[in-house]
Design an enzyme around this catalytic site. Sequence first.
Site, PDB file in Angstrom:
ATOM      1  N   ARG A  52       0.826  -1.209   0.000  1.00 17.44           N
ATOM      2  CA  ARG A  52       0.000   0.000   0.000  1.00 17.44           C
ATOM      3  C   ARG A  52       0.856   1.252   0.000  1.00 17.44           C
ATOM      4  O   ARG A  52       0.518   2.266  -0.585  1.00 17.44           O
ATOM      5  CB  ARG A  52      -0.920   0.018   1.221  1.00 17.44           C
ATOM      6  CG  ARG A  52      -2.023  -1.021   1.155  1.00 17.44           C
ATOM      7  CD  ARG A  52      -2.909  -0.890   2.380  1.00 17.44           C
ATOM      8  NE  ARG A  52      -2.113  -0.905   3.601  1.00 17.44           N
ATOM      9  CZ  ARG A  52      -2.515  -0.399   4.761  1.00 17.44           C
ATOM     10  NH1 ARG A  52      -3.700   0.172   4.864  1.00 17.44           N
ATOM     11  NH2 ARG A  52      -1.739  -0.460   5.829  1.00 17.44           N
ATOM     12  N   GLU A  70     -20.421   4.377  -2.551  1.00 17.24           N
ATOM     13  CA  GLU A  70     -19.577   3.736  -3.566  1.00 17.24           C
ATOM     14  C   GLU A  70     -20.150   3.806  -4.979  1.00 17.24           C
ATOM     15  O   GLU A  70     -19.388   3.849  -5.952  1.00 17.24           O
ATOM     16  CB  GLU A  70     -19.315   2.269  -3.184  1.00 17.24           C
ATOM     17  CG  GLU A  70     -18.379   2.096  -1.995  1.00 17.24           C
ATOM     18  CD  GLU A  70     -19.033   2.424  -0.675  1.00 17.24           C
ATOM     19  OE1 GLU A  70     -20.274   2.330  -0.555  1.00 17.24           O
ATOM     20  OE2 GLU A  70     -18.307   2.808   0.269  1.00 17.24           O
TER      21      GLU A  70
END
Lengths: 317, 293
Positions: free
Chosen positions: A13, A61
Amino acid sequence: MTVTEQRATFDSRQAFAEELISLAREDERIVAVCNDSVGSSNLVAFRKEFPDRLVNVGIAEQDLVGVAAGLANAGRIPFVCAAAPFLTGRALEQIKADVAYSEAHVVLCGQSPGMAYGELGPTHHSIEDLSWVRAIAGLDVIVPADPVQTRAAVRWAAASGRPSYLRVPRFKVPVVTPGDAPFEPGRAVLLQDGDDVTVIAIGSLTSRALEAAARLRADGVSVRVLNMPFLAPMDEDAVITAARETRGIVTAEEATTSGGLGAAVASVVATRHPSPMRILGVPRVFAPTGDTAFLLDHFGLSADGIVAAVRDLLGHG
Amino acid sequence: MLPADPTRSAAYREISQRIRESRPEDAVPELERISAEVRQSIVRMIDRAQLGHIGGDLSVTDILVACFYGVLALDPERPRWEGRDRFVLSKGHCAAALYSTLAHCGFFHTGELDTFMAPLSALNGHPNKIKVPGVETNTGALGHGFPVATGCALGAKLDGATWRTVVVLGDGELQEGSNWEAAMTASHYGLSSLTVVIDRNRLQQGARTEETKTLEPLGDKWRSFGWEVREVDGHDHLALLKALERSTTGRPVAVIANTIKGKGVSFMEDRVEWHHKVPSSEQVVAALAELAR
């Protein structure tokens, strides 16, 4: 001590976040779009450097993916950063219609996929994402195995002009990608050659496959290890060659066995060059409580599990 | 992508310029004439295809004509020109109305309308941006166009660009939650270049909207989400032109356009069964005669 434990491990990440910032410095079209996930998507530094280029639509979303498609229409290159289970599950139809079918150059970055949110339970596990997105026409599916592939994926997706889904791993792994490894659609990475059995692994399972191969080699079993950074389009030629040149194929992924890498390889093998297979992944059950490493081991997604699958295939293939 | 029709697009440039330069009230007869032509074209398309959503097509026609001829900055011969205004038909099932309007403007040849929904035609039952010039994003599944239009408007704002975005929603479509996510985003980001037009015909596929799932008080809902609300007769071109003017408040604008499903064909008007019923050949003749008056 296992091979994995002997080597340094890295959080992909971080590599993702650094590469995105580096890219944003070079190309002002790059924007990050998130759903209240600035922290969990490692976008704090991005926001600090490019406050106007971080769009936060809040916890929404479907809007997230639609807005990204609109930003692409307006000439931007949006990197949509959201937890993989919600990005894919909640907005699957937006991914299909607004992004893939509309050929919008949007990079969908599924953060913390697989069993990354182990203890948080099956609502937060993202093991179905690969099955879902692999079924959508025109969408490239990238599953990096380490920080090196993660950086390459960010670069490739930004330059591709195509819609893509990029799985951003959370599980810490060592670097497995050689410096000269290819990174392009339809190209597998040969990590180790061998002629008894081929193990095809993606994402976090790649380093575990290498560890299993090292153990088997010590016992006189020669294992070919292939990695597929692109699950779609996949390197079908490498699969057929493996089916022809070795006695069978074991696939390994941090995803459900209902539709991801194993299913993709199996459909090629079954129709083009039948060969025995073992498919390692999460079976069609909801996982019990446990951290990521526990759950991967629980479902046999470990070096031990891969060794056992290879031996089983050789014994019964 | 279908090629443009240069003759029609030249005519479009001339007519739309004339409409924009005249006083709005003087532009009305021309807009009404175009609406009548578009409506006749819709009926012929649905008759040929034996498929389509005729009721909603006829209710949204005046909105489309007002947008394309009176408001939007577009060039049918350069459909992807960067500085163009963006138009999104979120109620994608009314593709016949959009295709008729686009062909009327010269985005493609009117002869293509004969292929509506035929095998391998570019003119799918729902708009496809890859094949049809003038389509900005693929719609059909409801609740998609508004978030995409919000992203367009946000992109313009990030660039400091002056082009605007107009998205047309069906009223029944507002039952999809994604719209309210976008409504919050657009007002949070102060997207004053974004205009939503709601084709408020009060009917959806199965029944009246208010019998299915209450939308009223609709204006209050938008106002409470931070929008400027303008409510008009969606068949009054003068009112539509005024309602489609740019925001001066810094807020995005929601135009509630009160319309009649099946508008212009007496036996279809405000009747739920005409959502996607196909007229018989006698009904086609009668409908075309009414629309030609």
